[in-house]
Design a protein around this motif. Structure first.
Motif, PDB file in Angstrom:
ATOM      1  N   GLU A 267      99.249  47.319  52.385  1.00  0.00           N
ATOM      2  CA  GLU A 267     100.373  46.591  52.609  1.00  0.00           C
ATOM      3  C   GLU A 267      99.526  45.122  52.354  1.00  0.00           C
ATOM      4  OE1 GLU A 267     102.501  48.061  56.632  1.00  0.00           O
ATOM      5  OE2 GLU A 267     100.981  47.542  56.450  1.00  0.00           O
ATOM      6  N   GLN A 268      98.496  45.671  51.663  1.00  0.00           N
ATOM      7  CA  GLN A 268      98.255  44.282  51.029  1.00  0.00           C
ATOM      8  C   GLN A 268      97.998  44.014  49.841  1.00  0.00           C
ATOM      9  OE1 GLN A 268      94.612  44.086  53.268  1.00  0.00           O
ATOM     10  NE2 GLN A 268      95.398  44.066  55.278  1.00  0.00           N
ATOM     11  N   SER A 269      98.926  45.104  48.952  1.00  0.00           N
ATOM     12  CA  SER A 269      98.393  44.631  47.059  1.00  0.00           C
ATOM     13  C   SER A 269     100.020  45.009  47.080  1.00  0.00           C
ATOM     14  CB  SER A 269      97.652  45.654  46.487  1.00  0.00           C
ATOM     15  OG  SER A 269      96.962  45.829  47.064  1.00  0.00           O
ATOM     16  N   ILE A 270      99.858  44.361  45.591  1.00  0.00           N
ATOM     17  CA  ILE A 270     101.362  44.032  44.797  1.00  0.00           C
ATOM     18  C   ILE A 270     101.436  45.367  43.661  1.00  0.00           C
ATOM     19  CG2 ILE A 270     102.671  42.794  43.615  1.00  0.00           C
ATOM     20  CD1 ILE A 270     102.321  40.136  44.772  1.00  0.00           C
ATOM     21  N   PHE A 271     102.052  46.222  43.823  1.00  0.00           N
ATOM     22  CA  PHE A 271     102.027  47.271  43.026  1.00  0.00           C
ATOM     23  C   PHE A 271     103.901  47.720  42.436  1.00  0.00           C
ATOM     24  CE2 PHE A 271     100.227  48.866  46.874  1.00  0.00           C
ATOM     25  CZ  PHE A 271      99.755  49.639  46.452  1.00  0.00           C
ATOM     26  N   VAL A 272     102.702  48.259  41.156  1.00  0.00           N
ATOM     27  CA  VAL A 272     104.145  47.756  39.942  1.00  0.00           C
ATOM     28  C   VAL A 272     103.977  49.056  39.498  1.00  0.00           C
ATOM     29  CG1 VAL A 272     103.997  45.452  39.033  1.00  0.00           C
ATOM     30  CG2 VAL A 272     103.076  46.711  38.106  1.00  0.00           C
ATOM     31  N   ALA A 273     105.034  49.978  38.716  1.00  0.00           N
ATOM     32  CA  ALA A 273     104.771  50.797  37.936  1.00  0.00           C
ATOM     33  C   ALA A 273     106.199  51.498  37.004  1.00  0.00           C
ATOM     34  CB  ALA A 273     106.215  51.886  39.317  1.00  0.00           C
ATOM     35  N   SER A 274     105.853  52.406  35.999  1.00  0.00           N
ATOM     36  CA  SER A 274     106.014  52.956  34.502  1.00  0.00           C
ATOM     37  C   SER A 274     107.339  54.186  35.166  1.00  0.00           C
ATOM     38  CB  SER A 274     105.562  52.817  33.877  1.00  0.00           C
ATOM     39  OG  SER A 274     106.273  53.465  32.803  1.00  0.00           O
ATOM     40  N   ALA A 275     108.431  54.220  34.930  1.00  0.00           N
ATOM     41  CA  ALA A 275     108.678  55.075  35.653  1.00  0.00           C
ATOM     42  C   ALA A 275     109.744  56.159  34.758  1.00  0.00           C
ATOM     43  CB  ALA A 275     109.972  54.620  36.268  1.00  0.00           C
ATOM     44  N   VAL A 276     110.135  57.671  34.585  1.00  0.00           N
ATOM     45  CA  VAL A 276     110.990  58.479  33.855  1.00  0.00           C
ATOM     46  C   VAL A 276     112.266  58.933  34.109  1.00  0.00           C
ATOM     47  CG1 VAL A 276     110.398  60.701  32.822  1.00  0.00           C
ATOM     48  CG2 VAL A 276     108.566  58.781  32.108  1.00  0.00           C
ATOM     49  N   ARG A 277     113.015  59.109  33.849  1.00  0.00           N
ATOM     50  CA  ARG A 277     114.108  59.638  34.497  1.00  0.00           C
ATOM     51  C   ARG A 277     114.558  61.245  33.886  1.00  0.00           C
ATOM     52  NH1 ARG A 277     117.993  61.079  36.662  1.00  0.00           N
ATOM     53  NH2 ARG A 277     119.762  59.439  38.283  1.00  0.00           N
ATOM     54  N   GLY A 278     114.498  62.218  34.618  1.00  0.00           N
ATOM     55  CA  GLY A 278     115.369  63.305  34.542  1.00  0.00           C
ATOM     56  C   GLY A 278     116.327  64.109  34.970  1.00  0.00           C
ATOM     57  N   ALA A 279     117.097  64.747  34.637  1.00  0.00           N
ATOM     58  CA  ALA A 279     118.279  65.135  35.650  1.00  0.00           C
ATOM     59  C   ALA A 279     118.771  64.831  36.159  1.00  0.00           C
ATOM     60  CB  ALA A 279     118.724  66.378  34.704  1.00  0.00           C
ATOM     61  N   ASP A 280     117.464  65.568  37.634  1.00  0.00           N
ATOM     62  CA  ASP A 280     117.541  65.558  39.003  1.00  0.00           C
ATOM     63  C   ASP A 280     116.459  65.192  39.210  1.00  0.00           C
ATOM     64  OD1 ASP A 280     116.144  67.397  38.319  1.00  0.00           O
ATOM     65  OD2 ASP A 280     117.542  69.061  39.443  1.00  0.00           O
ATOM     66  N   TRP A 281     115.616  64.166  38.543  1.00  0.00           N
ATOM     67  CA  TRP A 281     113.808  63.365  39.291  1.00  0.00           C
ATOM     68  C   TRP A 281     114.034  62.688  38.457  1.00  0.00           C
ATOM     69  CZ3 TRP A 281     110.678  62.716  34.968  1.00  0.00           C
ATOM     70  CH2 TRP A 281     110.939  63.768  33.712  1.00  0.00           C
ATOM     71  N   VAL A 282     113.362  61.232  39.011  1.00  0.00           N
ATOM     72  CA  VAL A 282     112.444  60.065  38.740  1.00  0.00           C
ATOM     73  C   VAL A 282     110.750  60.952  39.260  1.00  0.00           C
ATOM     74  CG1 VAL A 282     111.603  57.648  38.904  1.00  0.00           C
ATOM     75  CG2 VAL A 282     114.198  58.926  38.768  1.00  0.00           C
ATOM     76  N   ARG A 283     109.946  60.861  38.096  1.00  0.00           N
ATOM     77  CA  ARG A 283     108.537  59.607  38.261  1.00  0.00           C
ATOM     78  C   ARG A 283     107.676  59.107  37.880  1.00  0.00           C
ATOM     79  NH1 ARG A 283     107.968  66.060  35.239  1.00  0.00           N
ATOM     80  NH2 ARG A 283     109.025  67.056  36.956  1.00  0.00           N
ATOM     81  N   TYR A 284     107.423  58.204  38.816  1.00  0.00           N
ATOM     82  CA  TYR A 284     106.801  56.921  38.164  1.00  0.00           C
ATOM     83  C   TYR A 284     105.328  56.985  38.954  1.00  0.00           C
ATOM     84  CZ  TYR A 284     107.127  54.748  42.577  1.00  0.00           C
ATOM     85  OH  TYR A 284     107.972  55.046  44.107  1.00  0.00           O
ATOM     86  N   THR A 285     104.026  56.294  38.014  1.00  0.00           N
ATOM     87  CA  THR A 285     102.783  56.384  38.034  1.00  0.00           C
ATOM     88  C   THR A 285     102.790  54.479  38.545  1.00  0.00           C
ATOM     89  OG1 THR A 285     102.177  57.416  37.158  1.00  0.00           O
ATOM     90  CG2 THR A 285     100.022  55.729  37.728  1.00  0.00           C
ATOM     91  N   ALA A 286     102.568  54.253  39.849  1.00  0.00           N
ATOM     92  CA  ALA A 286     102.159  53.301  40.336  1.00  0.00           C
ATOM     93  C   ALA A 286     101.068  52.591  40.384  1.00  0.00           C
ATOM     94  CB  ALA A 286     102.802  53.319  42.350  1.00  0.00           C
ATOM     95  N   PHE A 287     100.809  51.171  39.968  1.00  0.00           N
ATOM     96  CA  PHE A 287      99.275  50.234  39.965  1.00  0.00           C
ATOM     97  C   PHE A 287      99.333  49.532  40.655  1.00  0.00           C
ATOM     98  CE2 PHE A 287     101.140  52.473  36.188  1.00  0.00           C
ATOM     99  CZ  PHE A 287      99.634  53.619  35.239  1.00  0.00           C
ATOM    100  N   ARG A 288      97.978  49.217  40.790  1.00  0.00           N
ATOM    101  CA  ARG A 288      97.560  48.381  41.834  1.00  0.00           C
ATOM    102  C   ARG A 288      97.429  47.211  41.199  1.00  0.00           C
ATOM    103  NH1 ARG A 288      92.898  46.318  44.407  1.00  0.00           N
ATOM    104  NH2 ARG A 288      93.108  44.725  45.431  1.00  0.00           N
TER     105      ARG A 288
END
Length: 154
Positions: free
Chosen positions: A131-152
């Motif tokens: 809770e003490q950090s900021i996270f950003v992510a790069s995401a990929v969208r599929g038909a019925d899913w989303v995947r992302y990697t969050a980076f601190r």
């Protein structure tokens, strides 16, 4: 000497969210509103948890075709603790690419922009440091899913 530190990024966790059927609410006073239920999934990495059904992505489709993302969902750790996640971001690209994503076609992520700001909230003592950090992510969208990697952001 008194210069700010240049931020860096370090991989923190991955989210694999399963999605329900898109609900098109049409054009409202806020814009073209769509709601996509989040029905399950997993979080791995610094957070290990199962995504619970009941969250959603409250999207606004802008006149330029870009999608403003606004998600809120909950995950539960193996020990029964809860983690609340919220994201805000944008998915944009050429019109034909955005149409292909809407149809559920798998599109090379280099063909579109899908980035998120991620916030976490938890009462789990071992995860409270997140809770003490900021996270950003790069995401990929599929038909019925989303995947992302969050980076601190360091």
């Amino acid at each position: 000497m008194n210069e700010p530190v240049v931020p860096g990024l370090e991989a923190a966790f991955e989210v694999d969210a399963r999605l329900g059927e898109l609900q098109d609410h049409g054009v409202t006073r806020a814009g073209h509103r769509r709601v996509v239920p989040i029905v399950g999934g997993r979080i791995t990495g610094l957070v290990e948890a199962e995504i619970l059904p009941g969250g959603a992505d409250w999207q606004l489709v802008r006149p330029d075709g870009a999608v403003e993302v606004d998600t809120r969902y909950t995950a539960r750790t193996a020990e029964g603790g809860h983690v609340y996640l919220s994201t805000s971001g944008v998915r944009s690209g050429r019109p034909e690419v955005l149409e292909a994503l809407l149809r559920g076609d798998l599109v090379d992520p280099s063909e579109y922009y899908f980035r998120l700001a991620v916030r976490l909230e938890t009462s789990v003592p071992g995860l409270a440091v997140l809770e003490q950090s900021i996270f950003v992510a790069s995401a990929v969208r599929g038909a019925d899913w989303v995947r992302y990697t969050a980076f601190r952001v360091t």
